[in-house]
Design an enzyme around this catalytic site. Structure first.
Site, short mmCIF file in Angstrom:
data_model
loop_
_atom_site.label_atom_id
_atom_site.label_comp_id
_atom_site.label_asym_id
_atom_site.label_seq_id
_atom_site.Cartn_x
_atom_site.Cartn_y
_atom_site.Cartn_z
N GLU A 1 1.21 11.72 4.78
CA GLU A 1 0.89 11.87 3.37
C GLU A 1 -0.15 12.98 3.20
O GLU A 1 -1.09 13.09 3.96
CB GLU A 1 0.35 10.55 2.82
CG GLU A 1 0.02 10.59 1.33
CD GLU A 1 -0.48 9.26 0.80
OE1 GLU A 1 -0.38 9.03 -0.41
OE2 GLU A 1 -0.98 8.44 1.61
N LYS B 1 5.79 9.16 -5.31
CA LYS B 1 5.17 7.86 -5.04
C LYS B 1 5.26 6.96 -6.27
O LYS B 1 4.82 7.32 -7.36
CB LYS B 1 3.71 8.10 -4.65
CG LYS B 1 2.97 6.88 -4.11
CD LYS B 1 1.58 7.32 -3.64
CE LYS B 1 0.86 6.23 -2.88
NZ LYS B 1 -0.43 6.73 -2.34
N CYS C 1 3.04 5.49 1.41
CA CYS C 1 1.79 4.75 1.56
C CYS C 1 1.78 3.42 0.82
O CYS C 1 2.35 2.45 1.28
CB CYS C 1 0.62 5.64 1.14
SG CYS C 1 -0.99 5.06 1.76
#
Length: 311
Positions: free
Chosen positions: A54, A143, A185
């Site tokens: 990331e 995301k 994440c």
């Protein structure tokens, strides 16, 4: 009882996957060049799927997202709009690998008319780009779940102060091998994404992520193993290397987990490349031995994958 109906293999042939754990500094060009060196190192191991962390092209943090953000649309962007897009494409092409390019901050600028004047609105995303061995863009994942947490005395972080969330689950066809899902994440904490991806035939769930020194030791490995054992697929977690001189301290410990939740390979805190061999038979063996796919009670609870429309 388990069904006697045969299931087609979801991983067509064995494939080697590498997670590249690297540290990123304030110089974007240097970060891109360093990533290219490490992708080449990963490809030299025989890996055909390579994953970056990331925010691999910049420091991680709300203060940094706007200044490092790049314009990706309309696609393909020019090199000046997105040097990271072109660098990732070249890394994939030069090494003949499928490259899951961690994530980069993305800028979408729109112009609106207000009170007889034009105003520019800037929207930022945390975005992952996946490229084919020819260097072609295969998929873009923004995301979905933003990292907004507050643990008293430990850590407070609010991505939503700067970033906007994506709204699409990302499943990618890798023609040589099968399907993978990519998320970023904090997305790993939401099992619905993983369940849908697994039921849509993915052989691996891939999460570039930057857990911290509070949540990392508690949940990083646990979540990777949970997503793997729940869905009987491979899970790859790819972290930045830990840099205690940076503003955000990543946990590290990139890893690959197999369908029975065994950690096949795990990095330490520093830079490095970890590699694992993914085998379709390992998935099928797990599913034959513990036949969850044939035992679910959708008469009792709903199937979260129903109604999901792929883009």
């Amino acid at each position: 009882m388990a069904s006697s109906t045969p299931h087609p293999p979801i991983l067509k042939q064995p494939v080697r996957l590498a997670c590249v754990q690297l540290a990123s500094g304030p110089d974007k060009a240097a970060n891109l060049a360093h990533a290219a060196t490490k992708v080449r190192e990963a490809a030299a191991t025989g890996a055909k799927i390579v994953v970056l962390p990331e925010c691999f092209n910049s420091p991680y943090g709300c203060d940094h997202f706007p200044s490092y953000a790049e314009t990706l649309l309309p696609s393909p962007p020019t090199e000046s709009q997105s040097p990271s897009f072109h660098a990732l494409s070249a890394m994939a092409r030069d090494n003949a690998v499928y490259l899951i390019g961690g994530s980069i901050p993305e800028l979408v600028a729109t112009t609106t008319n207000q009170d007889d004047s034009q105003k520019e609105k800037k929207t930022y995303y945390n975005t992952s780009l996946t490229f084919s061995p020819s260097g072609a863009l295969l998929a873009t994942h923004r995301k979905i779940h933003l990292f907004d947490i507050s643990i008293p005395g430990k850590i407070t972080f609010r991505e939503s102060d700067v970033l906007s969330p994506g709204n699409t689950l990302t499943i990618i066809d890798l023609p040589d091998y099968g399907r993978v899902a990519v998320a970023i994440c904090y997305d790993v904490r939401f099992p619905e994404l993983a369940m849908i991806a697994a039921r849509r035939g993915c052989f691996a769930l891939v999460y570039p992520g930057a857990f911290n020194l509070t949540t990392g030791p508690l949940h990083w490995k646990l979540l990777g193993q949970a997503r793997a054992v729940d869905n009987q697929v491979y899970v790859a977690l790819c972290s930045p290397a830990r840099d205690m001189s940076a503003g955000y301290h990543a946990w590290g410990h990139s890893m690959v987990v197999d369908p029975m939740a065994e950690v096949l390979v795990e990095a330490g805190e520093g830079e490095g490349v970890v590699v694992a061999e993914l085998e379709g038979e390992r998935i099928e063996e797990a599913r034959r031995g513990i036949p969850l796919r044939d035992q679910r009670r959708f008469d009792v609870y709903p199937d979260v994958s129903r109604g999901f429309e792929e883009p």
